[in-house]
Design a protein around this motif. Structure first.
Motif, PDB file in Angstrom:
ATOM      1  N   TRP A   1      -2.846   4.481  -2.633  1.00 17.35           N
ATOM      2  CA  TRP A   1      -2.119   3.556  -2.477  1.00 17.35           C
ATOM      3  C   TRP A   1      -2.585   2.689  -1.369  1.00 17.35           C
ATOM      4  N   GLN A   2      -2.901   1.587  -1.655  1.00 16.33           N
ATOM      5  CA  GLN A   2      -3.376   0.330  -0.907  1.00 16.33           C
ATOM      6  C   GLN A   2      -3.956   0.887   0.410  1.00 16.33           C
TER       7      GLN A   2
ATOM      8  N   MET B   1       5.893  14.350   4.454  1.00 16.87           N
ATOM      9  CA  MET B   1       6.501  14.293   3.151  1.00 16.87           C
ATOM     10  C   MET B   1       7.582  13.327   3.019  1.00 16.87           C
ATOM     11  N   LEU B   2       7.803  12.705   2.156  1.00 19.62           N
ATOM     12  CA  LEU B   2       8.733  11.998   1.926  1.00 19.62           C
ATOM     13  C   LEU B   2       9.561  12.018   0.530  1.00 19.62           C
TER      14      LEU B   2
ATOM     15  N   ALA C   1       9.856   8.246  10.108  1.00 20.83           N
ATOM     16  CA  ALA C   1      10.009   8.103   8.708  1.00 20.83           C
ATOM     17  C   ALA C   1      11.164   7.328   8.431  1.00 20.83           C
ATOM     18  N   VAL C   2      12.258   7.332   8.922  1.00 21.59           N
ATOM     19  CA  VAL C   2      13.455   6.530   8.655  1.00 21.59           C
ATOM     20  C   VAL C   2      13.106   4.947   8.861  1.00 21.59           C
ATOM     21  N   ILE C   3      12.442   4.716   9.881  1.00 20.21           N
ATOM     22  CA  ILE C   3      11.883   3.521  10.375  1.00 20.21           C
ATOM     23  C   ILE C   3      10.904   2.814   9.313  1.00 20.21           C
ATOM     24  N   ALA C   4      10.025   3.613   8.945  1.00 13.25           N
ATOM     25  CA  ALA C   4       8.875   2.956   7.944  1.00 13.25           C
ATOM     26  C   ALA C   4       9.759   2.808   6.575  1.00 13.25           C
ATOM     27  N   LEU C   5      10.704   3.847   6.138  1.00 12.57           N
ATOM     28  CA  LEU C   5      11.228   3.519   5.040  1.00 12.57           C
ATOM     29  C   LEU C   5      12.269   2.502   4.896  1.00 12.57           C
ATOM     30  N   GLU C   6      12.772   2.248   5.947  1.00  8.50           N
ATOM     31  CA  GLU C   6      13.791   1.101   6.218  1.00  8.50           C
ATOM     32  C   GLU C   6      12.790  -0.247   6.314  1.00  8.50           C
ATOM     33  N   ARG C   7      11.669  -0.295   6.956  1.00 10.28           N
ATOM     34  CA  ARG C   7      10.840  -1.484   6.849  1.00 10.28           C
ATOM     35  C   ARG C   7      10.475  -1.724   5.507  1.00 10.28           C
ATOM     36  N   ALA C   8       9.877  -0.572   5.016  1.00 11.87           N
ATOM     37  CA  ALA C   8       9.380  -1.040   3.490  1.00 11.87           C
ATOM     38  C   ALA C   8      10.466  -1.584   2.684  1.00 11.87           C
TER      39      ALA C   8
ATOM     40  N   ILE D   1       8.380   1.768  -2.373  1.00 14.95           N
ATOM     41  CA  ILE D   1       9.103   1.710  -1.041  1.00 14.95           C
ATOM     42  C   ILE D   1       8.474   3.092  -0.296  1.00 14.95           C
ATOM     43  N   ALA D   2       8.624   4.244  -0.897  1.00 16.37           N
ATOM     44  CA  ALA D   2       8.286   5.571  -0.564  1.00 16.37           C
ATOM     45  C   ALA D   2       6.713   5.354  -0.222  1.00 16.37           C
ATOM     46  N   LEU D   3       5.907   4.960  -1.343  1.00 13.51           N
ATOM     47  CA  LEU D   3       4.413   4.935  -0.901  1.00 13.51           C
ATOM     48  C   LEU D   3       4.242   3.695   0.248  1.00 13.51           C
ATOM     49  N   ASP D   4       4.714   2.744   0.109  1.00 19.41           N
ATOM     50  CA  ASP D   4       4.531   1.595   1.381  1.00 19.41           C
ATOM     51  C   ASP D   4       4.874   2.580   2.607  1.00 19.41           C
ATOM     52  N   ALA D   5       5.869   3.278   2.637  1.00 26.12           N
ATOM     53  CA  ALA D   5       6.506   3.896   4.023  1.00 26.12           C
ATOM     54  C   ALA D   5       5.399   4.771   4.535  1.00 26.12           C
ATOM     55  N   LEU D   6       4.551   5.490   3.306  1.00 21.56           N
ATOM     56  CA  LEU D   6       3.579   6.692   3.682  1.00 21.56           C
ATOM     57  C   LEU D   6       2.500   5.604   4.282  1.00 21.56           C
ATOM     58  N   ARG D   7       2.034   4.548   3.824  1.00 23.34           N
ATOM     59  CA  ARG D   7       0.870   3.691   4.270  1.00 23.34           C
ATOM     60  C   ARG D   7       1.247   3.427   5.521  1.00 23.34           C
ATOM     61  N   LEU D   8       2.422   2.904   6.117  1.00 18.73           N
ATOM     62  CA  LEU D   8       2.946   2.616   7.308  1.00 18.73           C
ATOM     63  C   LEU D   8       2.685   3.658   8.524  1.00 18.73           C
ATOM     64  N   LEU D   9       3.401   4.653   7.903  1.00 16.77           N
ATOM     65  CA  LEU D   9       3.157   6.055   8.822  1.00 16.77           C
ATOM     66  C   LEU D   9       1.491   6.440   9.132  1.00 16.77           C
ATOM     67  N   ALA D  10       0.996   6.562   7.826  1.00 18.79           N
ATOM     68  CA  ALA D  10      -0.500   6.767   7.964  1.00 18.79           C
ATOM     69  C   ALA D  10      -1.314   5.741   9.076  1.00 18.79           C
TER      70      ALA D  10
END
Length: 256
Positions: A57-58, A89-90, A136-143, A243-252
């Protein structure tokens, strides 16, 4: 597909080599739908309710895997994904709204979960909390903000039984306490992740009021009228997957 000797026993995922980032969902069909959003998607295992794909994903390599309905079976997936190399894991799932103002198709980002899941009570004392990793909360909210998606934060109630039975439930108390939504697996993920040094979060798409006829602003809900197969829910799930995939990208990205 993985050969039997190279697969873990319950989910049949490869014993080693999975990407570190994963989206976990309940429905095997939903796992396939999320995998369709990926580049170079490949199904690596499908056994019982556990269906697993890898892809990109991106620019971020990810796993998408299904865990079925209920925490006792879901935690088996979480355990084997971790053994195979997953570190984040999200959970992308659906939930019934409890708090007023949360609408069908909205996303609930779960800060923590009530441990009424039917399995973690057998693993660790009840006083141990089930909480999301703050990042994870921050990444999900940002996404979610970047996607312009209607979303809410709060504590969710993870309960083992979907249908109401004969015993009184603390629904009114939880509603008064501001619990956002009810679902069936997230507290098990949070407890497993925090006790094993993993990162976990949860994004839940609202598909109606919950199964005990707790009422937010909408009309009372009954299980006979429960219909999660509406367009507003499908649109919310598709939006939530991205959104979940974008949050994973941000976390990575934050790990490098």
């Amino acid at each position: 597909m993985t050969s039997p000797t190279d697969a873990l026993p319950i989910t049949r995922v490869p014993r080693t080599g999975l990407p570190a980032q994963a989206v976990v969902v309940g429905d095997p069909g939903r796992a396939a739908a999320v995998a369709e959003l990926l580049s170079d998607a490949k199904e690596v295992s499908y056994h019982r309710e556990y269906r697993t794909f890898t892809g990109t994903w991106q620019g971020t390599e990810v796993v998408v895997s299904s865990h079925g309905v209920g925490a006792p079976g879901a935690i088996l997936l979480f355990q084997e994904l971790a053994e195979a190399g997953v570190r984040t894991m999200l959970r992308l799932g659906t939930a019934g709204a409890i708090r007023p103002g949360i609408r069908d198709g909205d996303l609930v980002i779960a800060d923590a979960a009530v441990r009424d899941d039917g399995v973690t009570q057998q693993l660790i004392p009840a006083e141990y909390p089930a909480f999301s990793a703050p990042e994870a909360v921050i990444a999900l909210e940002r996404a979610a903000r970047a996607a312009g998606a209607p979303h809410h934060r709060g504590v969710v109630w993870t309960r083992a039984a979907f249908q109401p039975g004969f015993l009184p439930l603390p629904g009114e108390a939880y509603a008064a306490a501001g619990i956002a939504a009810i679902e069936m697996e997230l507290s098990a993920l949070y407890v497993f992740a925090s006790t094993h040094g993993l990162t976990a979060g949860g994004a839940l798409v609202v598909d109606g009021a919950n199964a005990d006829e707790l009422v937010a602003e909408e009309a009372p809900f009954s299980t006979s009228g429960y219909d999660p197969h509406r367009d507003v829910v499908a649109q919310g799930v598709d939006r939530g997957a991205r959104i979940a995939l974008d949050a994973l990208r941000l976390l990575a990205a934050a790990e490098h």
